[in-house]
Scaffold this active site. Sequence first.
Site, short mmCIF file in Angstrom:
data_model
loop_
_atom_site.label_atom_id
_atom_site.label_comp_id
_atom_site.label_asym_id
_atom_site.label_seq_id
_atom_site.Cartn_x
_atom_site.Cartn_y
_atom_site.Cartn_z
N ASP A 10 0.88 -1.18 0.00
CA ASP A 10 0.00 0.00 0.00
C ASP A 10 0.91 1.22 0.00
O ASP A 10 2.11 1.12 0.26
CB ASP A 10 -0.89 0.00 1.25
CG ASP A 10 -1.75 1.25 1.34
OD1 ASP A 10 -2.28 1.69 0.30
OD2 ASP A 10 -1.87 1.83 2.44
N SER A 11 0.32 2.39 -0.22
CA SER A 11 1.11 3.60 -0.16
C SER A 11 1.51 3.94 1.28
O SER A 11 2.33 4.81 1.50
CB SER A 11 0.32 4.77 -0.76
OG SER A 11 -0.93 4.86 -0.13
N CYS A 73 -4.16 -1.05 -2.05
CA CYS A 73 -4.26 0.40 -2.22
C CYS A 73 -5.20 0.62 -3.40
O CYS A 73 -4.96 0.08 -4.49
CB CYS A 73 -2.88 0.96 -2.50
SG CYS A 73 -2.86 2.69 -3.02
N GLU A 152 -5.02 10.70 8.41
CA GLU A 152 -3.61 10.62 8.82
C GLU A 152 -3.37 11.46 10.07
O GLU A 152 -2.56 11.13 10.91
CB GLU A 152 -2.70 11.15 7.70
CG GLU A 152 -2.70 10.31 6.46
CD GLU A 152 -1.51 9.37 6.38
OE1 GLU A 152 -0.45 9.73 6.88
OE2 GLU A 152 -1.68 8.27 5.83
N CYS A 184 -11.07 3.85 -0.82
CA CYS A 184 -9.76 4.33 -0.40
C CYS A 184 -9.46 3.66 0.93
O CYS A 184 -10.35 3.57 1.79
CB CYS A 184 -9.77 5.85 -0.25
SG CYS A 184 -8.26 6.49 0.49
N HIS A 186 -8.01 4.61 3.53
CA HIS A 186 -8.15 5.42 4.74
C HIS A 186 -9.61 5.62 5.17
O HIS A 186 -9.88 5.97 6.31
CB HIS A 186 -7.53 6.79 4.53
CG HIS A 186 -6.05 6.79 4.55
ND1 HIS A 186 -5.30 6.03 3.68
CD2 HIS A 186 -5.16 7.45 5.34
CE1 HIS A 186 -4.01 6.24 3.94
NE2 HIS A 186 -3.91 7.11 4.93
N1 DGL Z 1 -3.87 4.02 -0.22
C1 DGL Z 1 -4.53 5.06 -0.95
C2 DGL Z 1 -5.81 4.50 -1.57
O1 DGL Z 1 -6.36 3.53 -1.14
C3 DGL Z 1 -4.89 6.23 -0.08
C4 DGL Z 1 -3.71 7.05 0.35
C5 DGL Z 1 -2.96 7.64 -0.82
O2 DGL Z 1 -3.45 8.59 -1.47
O3 DGL Z 1 -1.88 7.13 -1.08
O4 DGL Z 1 -6.28 5.05 -2.55
#
Ligand code: DGL
Length: 266
Positions: A10-11, A73, A152, A184, A186
Site C-alpha cells: 500500500d502507499s 491500495c 492521517e 480508499c 483510509h
Molecule cells: N492508499 C490510498 C488508496 O487507497 C490512499 C492514500 C494515498 O493517497 O496514497 O487510494
Amino acid sequence: MKDRPIGVFDSGVGGLTVVKQLMKEMPNEDIIYFGDTARVPYGTKSESTIRKFSIENVLFLLNFNVKLIIIACNTSSAIGLPFLSKFFSVPIIGVIKPGAKAAIRATRNGRIGVIGTNATITSGAYEQEVRSINPRIKVFSRSCPLFVPLAEEGWANDGIVEAAAKKYLSGFKEKGIDTVILGCTHYPLLKKAIGKALGKTVKLVDSAEETAREAKNLLEECGAKYPGKRTGRTKFYVSDAPEKFMDVAKKFLGKDVKAAEQVKDV
Ligand code: DGL
C-alpha cells in the site's frame, strides 16, 4: 510454492485493513507487507508516477519469492493493476474488483456511490468494474481529497471530518444511492462521519474482507494455499522511519507486531 509468503503493498498504513482480514481468513500464511510511507499519498499523483511506484513495489516484494501479490491500495489498484498484470507472471490482485463485487451484492436498488482519491475516481476503475459485472447498475462517483490527510492526522472523530463529509457527500442524497464503496484504504477510519453524512439507510462497503476472500480462493484454485497448521508470520517493511507506522499497526491489528524495517531503496 505453498510455503511461500503472500506479498501486500500500500502507499502507507491503509493496507493494514487487508492484512487484518488476511490474518483472519488464512491465519497460517506468511505475509510480507510493504508500506510506501516515504511517498504517500499516491492519490494526488499522476498516472505515470503511480505506475512507477507500483512497479517498484512489486519488484521489492518479488525479492521475497512471494506466491501472490495483493495491491491493498485503491489508487494503485485503479491505475497500476491493469498494467502490472501484463508484465509480471506472479498473480496480482487489487481491491477494486472485490469492492465492486461486494457493493453489487449489497445494493437493493442498483444505485451505487463510489468515493476515493482523485486518481482513483478519475480513472473510472470502479464504474468499469461494476458495469462489467452488471451493466444495469448506476454508479455515481465523488473524490474526497481531504479525507486522507484528515485520517492521517487522527481526526477521525472531529467535527471537521463531519463538515467535510457533509460537503462532499450531500450530492449523493438526491441520487437515491443505497450503497457506497469506501474506495480508499483510509476511509474506513472515517466510517462514522461518512455514515452520518449519508444517513443510516446507506450501506458502506469496505473491500478488505472481500479481497482476503478472493486471495484465499485464488490460492486454493492454484493449489498454492499453505496446507499445514502453523501460525503465519507477518513481516513489515516501510520506506520511511518505522515508528509512526508501528504505532498505527499495533493499534490497528490489535496485537504486538514485530518492528517494521525501513528499506532505503525500493
Ligand atoms: N492508499 C490510498 C488508496 O487507497 C490512499 C492514500 C494515498 O493517497 O496514497 O487510494
